[in-house]
Scaffold this motif. Structure first.
Motif, PDB file in Angstrom:
ATOM      1  N   LEU A   1       0.816  -1.212   0.000  1.00 46.50           N
ATOM      2  CA  LEU A   1       0.000   0.000   0.000  1.00 46.50           C
ATOM      3  C   LEU A   1       0.849   1.262   0.000  1.00 46.50           C
ATOM      4  CD1 LEU A   1      -2.739  -1.004   2.624  1.00 46.50           C
ATOM      5  CD2 LEU A   1      -2.990  -0.885   0.140  1.00 46.50           C
ATOM      6  N   VAL A   2       2.093   1.168   0.499  1.00 44.23           N
ATOM      7  CA  VAL A   2       2.961   2.347   0.540  1.00 44.23           C
ATOM      8  C   VAL A   2       3.212   2.879  -0.866  1.00 44.23           C
ATOM      9  CG1 VAL A   2       5.244   3.208   1.145  1.00 44.23           C
ATOM     10  CG2 VAL A   2       4.072   1.650   2.685  1.00 44.23           C
ATOM     11  N   GLY A   3       3.624   1.996  -1.774  1.00 43.12           N
ATOM     12  CA  GLY A   3       3.921   2.433  -3.132  1.00 43.12           C
ATOM     13  C   GLY A   3       2.696   2.941  -3.869  1.00 43.12           C
ATOM     14  N   LEU A   4       1.586   2.225  -3.730  1.00 47.03           N
ATOM     15  CA  LEU A   4       0.371   2.645  -4.421  1.00 47.03           C
ATOM     16  C   LEU A   4      -0.141   3.976  -3.900  1.00 47.03           C
ATOM     17  CD1 LEU A   4      -1.433  -0.824  -4.557  1.00 47.03           C
ATOM     18  CD2 LEU A   4      -0.272   0.371  -6.428  1.00 47.03           C
ATOM     19  N   THR A   5      -0.098   4.161  -2.573  1.00 45.98           N
ATOM     20  CA  THR A   5      -0.561   5.418  -1.990  1.00 45.98           C
ATOM     21  C   THR A   5       0.374   6.561  -2.331  1.00 45.98           C
ATOM     22  OG1 THR A   5      -1.392   4.095  -0.141  1.00 45.98           O
ATOM     23  CG2 THR A   5      -1.428   6.469   0.125  1.00 45.98           C
ATOM     24  N   ALA A   6       1.667   6.273  -2.466  1.00 43.66           N
ATOM     25  CA  ALA A   6       2.628   7.313  -2.834  1.00 43.66           C
ATOM     26  C   ALA A   6       2.312   7.875  -4.217  1.00 43.66           C
ATOM     27  CB  ALA A   6       4.045   6.754  -2.799  1.00 43.66           C
ATOM     28  N   ILE A   7       1.905   7.010  -5.142  1.00 45.07           N
ATOM     29  CA  ILE A   7       1.529   7.481  -6.473  1.00 45.07           C
ATOM     30  C   ILE A   7       0.324   8.413  -6.373  1.00 45.07           C
ATOM     31  CG2 ILE A   7       0.667   6.770  -8.729  1.00 45.07           C
ATOM     32  CD1 ILE A   7       2.269   4.186  -8.389  1.00 45.07           C
TER      33      ILE A   7
END
Length: 414
Positions: free
Chosen positions: A274-280
């Motif tokens: 979720l970190v990478g997806l939310t960062a986008i």
């Protein structure tokens, strides 16, 4: 103090994306296939193979990232000066070529740990021109009214690479071995980013103002020396260290933090992506907010909110729902941090020496991010708990993010 001051107010409306989309595509690929993304998302993938092949410890392998951070402290400002002097296109092209070749050279590693570290130093030195310092300078020149969104789109390159790189590496390494993995990564800047930059990446043409809505802005603003005499410069530089330390210290340690809080490994594997997806998402939404509202207020809210995450993660017990909420806040903040710095640099100091000024801020952020995970881990070793580090971060984030509110109105730059 005005809170809702729209960027570019008073300028004629222009279809900036119709003119500048080429620069955005090239910047997204250049940043995503550059030094800001490739090493940090992939070093952990290679660690087990290097440990098995050469008998190195994980700590010795991860020290390569620390060396990269230390080298960037010197190389990033140098790249910024080169961008301001010779232009971002030349710097980006040459750095992508050298970075790709240097990365491929990792495939020839032997059992010399010293050579491993020297190679990382070379990769960081030659790849400094692929950092956001280079690409955001040109994005800022092409976009004014939609500058925040444009910066967000360009910076999504790191998040997109973070999501896609591990499946690609898993297939390459599984089929051809870890040395082929380094070759594949080195080919990305050469085969993907370099053609895009050659074909699409252009700085504004001062003789044809219709090609770029911000050509007149290119030479406005402060020199590096003038910026260094501004209290606003030092306020931003000082607060970036603890902010980046707090955010970057928590995120790479998420897996052990969640394990300490009683969450099982299978659930953790569903939470950490979720970190990478939310960062986008954070880059796009945060960029839109920067265009609509006063940037220091946006920075205060988005970079201060993860204090809640740190408090949640520091608790003795943690359920998956609360963990998911905490990770979403952290990821969103990670998605906006460099965008905020780039935006503040352009609005408060202008474009005359943008790369040289932004590179110093980048070094401040990179320094905190480079040492945060290590110190968080050392605190965990010392206290047998991440709570002291997390609670310290929870205190630092709102205080330091709140300091942005003292920046005041955007100045009229000449």
């Amino acid at each position: 103090m005005e809170i809702a001051i729209a960027a570019g107010q008073g300028r004629p409306a222009t279809n900036e994306f119709a003119e500048g989309w080429r620069v955005l595509v090239a910047s997204l690929l250049g940043i995503g296939c550059g030094l800001a993304a490739i090493p940090f998302y992939t070093v952990g993938v290679f660690a087990p193979y290097l440990a098995d092949e050469f008998g190195w410890s994980f700590g010795q392998i991860m020290a390569g990232l620390t060396i990269t951070t230390v080298v960037v402290i010197v190389a990033a400002p140098a790249a910024g000066v080169l961008c301001d002097k010779y232009g971002t296109r030349r710097v980006a092209i040459s750095s992508l070529v050298m970075f790709g070749l240097a990365y491929i050279s990792l495939a020839t590693l032997g059992d010399s740990l010293i050579r491993f570290y020297v190679t990382w130093a070379i990769v960081a030195t030659l790849g400094a021109g692929t950092l956001p310092i280079t690409f955001t300078r040109t994005v800022n020149q092409w976009f004014d009214r939609h500058r925040g969104v444009a910066l967000g789109v360009a910076m999504t390159g790191t998040g997109v690479f973070g999501v896609l790189c591990k499946p690609l590496l898993a297939w390459v390494i599984g089929s051809y071995g870890w040395r082929a993995g380094y070759v594949a990564l080195g080919l990305l800047p050469l085969a993907l980013a370099l053609p895009a930059v050659l074909l699409l990446f252009r700085e504004p043409d001062s003789t044809s103002s219709h090609q770029c809505p911000n050509t007149s802005e290119r030479l406005t603003g402060m020199t590096k020396g003038e910026a260094l005499r501004q209290w606003r410069f030092w306020l931003i530089a000082v607060v970036l260290l603890p902010i980046s330390f707090s955010l970057a210290g928590a995120v790479p340690n998420l897996e052990p933090i969640l394990l300490d809080r009683g969450i099982d490994q299978a659930t953790i594997l569903t939470l950490t992506p979720l970190v990478g997806l939310t960062a986008i998402a954070g880059r796009i939404v945060g960029g839109w907010l920067l265009d609509k509202f006063w940037a220091p207020a946006v920075a205060f809210v988005l970079l201060g909110a993860p204090a809640i995450s740190c408090v949640i993660l520091a608790g003795a017990q943690l359920d998956p729902g609360m963990a998911r909420f905490a990770i979403l806040l952290l990821g969103f903040a990670l998605g906006i941090e460099y965008d905020v710095v780039a935006y503040l640099t352009s609005r408060y100091f202008g474009m005359k020496s943008y790369s040289a000024i932004y590179s110093i801020f980048y070094v401040c952020f990179a320094t905190g991010a480079g040492f945060g995970p290590l110190i968080f881990g050392l605190i965990r070793d010392w206290s047998q708990d991440f709570a002291p580090a997390l609670l310290s971060a929870a205190a630092a984030l709102p205080i330091c993010a709140g300091a942005f509110l003292f920046l005041g109105r955007y100045p009229h730059l000449k």
